[in-house]
Design an enzyme around this catalytic site. Structure first.
Site, PDB file in Angstrom:
ATOM      1  N   HIS A  14      -7.490  -2.827   9.896  1.00 14.16           N
ATOM      2  CA  HIS A  14      -8.717  -3.563   9.604  1.00 14.16           C
ATOM      3  C   HIS A  14      -9.575  -3.760  10.864  1.00 14.16           C
ATOM      4  O   HIS A  14      -9.711  -4.878  11.361  1.00 14.16           O
ATOM      5  CB  HIS A  14      -8.379  -4.936   9.027  1.00 14.16           C
ATOM      6  CG  HIS A  14      -7.554  -4.914   7.782  1.00 14.16           C
ATOM      7  ND1 HIS A  14      -6.867  -6.014   7.297  1.00 14.16           N
ATOM      8  CD2 HIS A  14      -7.307  -3.913   6.894  1.00 14.16           C
ATOM      9  CE1 HIS A  14      -6.242  -5.703   6.186  1.00 14.16           C
ATOM     10  NE2 HIS A  14      -6.480  -4.422   5.924  1.00 14.16           N
ATOM     11  N   HIS A  39     -13.066  -3.245   3.567  1.00  9.82           N
ATOM     12  CA  HIS A  39     -11.623  -3.482   3.703  1.00  9.82           C
ATOM     13  C   HIS A  39     -11.048  -2.962   5.015  1.00  9.82           C
ATOM     14  O   HIS A  39     -10.406  -3.709   5.752  1.00  9.82           O
ATOM     15  CB  HIS A  39     -10.905  -2.837   2.510  1.00  9.82           C
ATOM     16  CG  HIS A  39      -9.429  -3.075   2.462  1.00  9.82           C
ATOM     17  ND1 HIS A  39      -8.712  -3.074   1.287  1.00  9.82           N
ATOM     18  CD2 HIS A  39      -8.508  -3.284   3.438  1.00  9.82           C
ATOM     19  CE1 HIS A  39      -7.435  -3.307   1.536  1.00  9.82           C
ATOM     20  NE2 HIS A  39      -7.280  -3.428   2.844  1.00  9.82           N
ATOM     21  N   GLU A  78       0.825  -1.215   0.000  1.00 10.26           N
ATOM     22  CA  GLU A  78       0.000   0.000   0.000  1.00 10.26           C
ATOM     23  C   GLU A  78       0.859   1.265   0.000  1.00 10.26           C
ATOM     24  O   GLU A  78       0.371   2.349   0.324  1.00 10.26           O
ATOM     25  CB  GLU A  78      -0.912   0.019   1.238  1.00 10.26           C
ATOM     26  CG  GLU A  78      -1.899  -1.127   1.328  1.00 10.26           C
ATOM     27  CD  GLU A  78      -2.997  -1.080   0.280  1.00 10.26           C
ATOM     28  OE1 GLU A  78      -3.021  -0.125  -0.531  1.00 10.26           O
ATOM     29  OE2 GLU A  78      -3.823  -1.997   0.265  1.00 10.26           O
ATOM     30  N   GLU A  93     -18.014  11.344  21.624  1.00 10.73           N
ATOM     31  CA  GLU A  93     -16.629  11.764  21.422  1.00 10.73           C
ATOM     32  C   GLU A  93     -16.294  12.022  19.953  1.00 10.73           C
ATOM     33  O   GLU A  93     -15.311  12.701  19.649  1.00 10.73           O
ATOM     34  CB  GLU A  93     -15.681  10.686  21.957  1.00 10.73           C
ATOM     35  CG  GLU A  93     -15.744  10.459  23.456  1.00 10.73           C
ATOM     36  CD  GLU A  93     -15.210  11.636  24.241  1.00 10.73           C
ATOM     37  OE1 GLU A  93     -14.197  12.235  23.816  1.00 10.73           O
ATOM     38  OE2 GLU A  93     -15.813  11.968  25.268  1.00 10.73           O
ATOM     39  N   HIS A 138      -3.000   2.425   8.236  1.00 12.26           N
ATOM     40  CA  HIS A 138      -4.102   1.683   7.615  1.00 12.26           C
ATOM     41  C   HIS A 138      -4.276   0.382   8.390  1.00 12.26           C
ATOM     42  O   HIS A 138      -3.301  -0.326   8.652  1.00 12.26           O
ATOM     43  CB  HIS A 138      -3.818   1.371   6.145  1.00 12.26           C
ATOM     44  CG  HIS A 138      -4.712   0.296   5.601  1.00 12.26           C
ATOM     45  ND1 HIS A 138      -6.082   0.431   5.577  1.00 12.26           N
ATOM     46  CD2 HIS A 138      -4.444  -0.937   5.108  1.00 12.26           C
ATOM     47  CE1 HIS A 138      -6.618  -0.660   5.071  1.00 12.26           C
ATOM     48  NE2 HIS A 138      -5.643  -1.512   4.781  1.00 12.26           N
TER      49      HIS A 138
END
Length: 268
Positions: free
Chosen positions: A137, A207, A111, A166, A135
């Site tokens: 998951h 994703h 990525e 929040e 990044h």
């Protein structure tokens, strides 16, 4: 440099223990500031130059600490030299070379386009004050993209703001929703960078999520709050659906109380 390694070890360990980094899922990058360069200047480059898919003159000459492709984030705590590395961008912003890490051999995350293009946006947006990009998951954020039909940036932002008080404080610009695009592609990299020019969080449909910040704690914290809100939202759905939520008036009051100007267009 050692301080940054300790920070990435802690963040990657937290991600793995939360179940956000299964197998080799998830990746982290840090744009280094000049005070870290002296340590790296002692090393000879470990690779030749690898061409970037697009020139990025905005980050020419800069160095990045990046997790490796195929590496497990949970192993960074145990063997950082194998699972992370430092790359340097050439003086035209057209290629990278390896300075340290990925022992005995390896390369940055697949990525990398999304990371580097996003760092260009983050650097410009923050006036060179933000350095971290993550990044990962998270279960609930991903599940929400399956559970709710016709999601977009406006509906997702409002849904999370209304699910947890929040949220409007932690991500007042909202959260960008990116429809599914192939992982590792330039299309996803460009879309993510475009999102990071406006917001600090972006969800990749089916994703995962991306977040940026001044440092890893800030980037991680934004993702953590979004994941908590998504979990609350899913629990409410499972309990029969929301009977009430935070109102627009209450969300505005929270933002004003904490002096967090927010993207009012998301309420249009």
């Amino acid at each position: 440099m050692q301080k940054l390694i300790e920070e990435i070890k802690k963040t990657s360990g937290d991600m793995a223990r939360r179940g956000w980094a299964e197998s080799n899922g998830g990746n982290i990058s840090l744009r280094l500031n000049s005070e870290n360069y002296a340590y790296l200047n002692e090393f000879q480059p470990k690779s030749g130059w690898t061409q970037l898919p697009v020139a990025m003159p905005e980050i020419a000459g800069e160095r990045f600490l990046v997790t490796g492709t195929g590496r497990f984030l949970r192993n960074i705590e145990v063997f950082p030299e194998k699972n992370i590395g430092v790359i340097e961008i050439d003086q035209k912003g057209e290629a990278w070379q390896l300075l340290w890490g990925y022992e005995p051999i390896g390369a940055p995350t697949s990525e990398l386009p999304a990371h580097l293009l996003s760092h260009v946006s983050i650097k410009q947006k923050s006036n060179n004050q933000s350095f971290a990009f993550i990044h990962t998951h998270p279960n609930s954020v991903i599940a929400l993209t399956y559970a709710v039909a016709n999601l977009d940036t406006k509906s997702l932002s409002r849904l999370l703001w209304q699910s947890h008080a929040e949220c409007v404080v932690v991500f007042p610009q909202g959260i960008e929703f990116l429809p599914w695009v192939m992982a590792g592609s330039m299309d996803l990299g460009r879309a993510t960078a475009n999102a990071m020019s406006r917001r600090n969080l972006a969800v990749w449909e089916f994703h995962g999520i991306c977040g940026c910040g001044r440092n890893l704690d800030e980037a991680f914290g934004r993702i953590d709050v979004a994941e908590k809100a998504a979990d609350i939202c899913l629990r409410v759905m499972a309990a029969g659906g929301a009977k009430k939520t935070l109102t627009e008036t209450q969300i505005r009051a929270i933002a004003e109380n904490f002096n967090c100007p927010f993207d009012e267009s998301l309420f249009d």
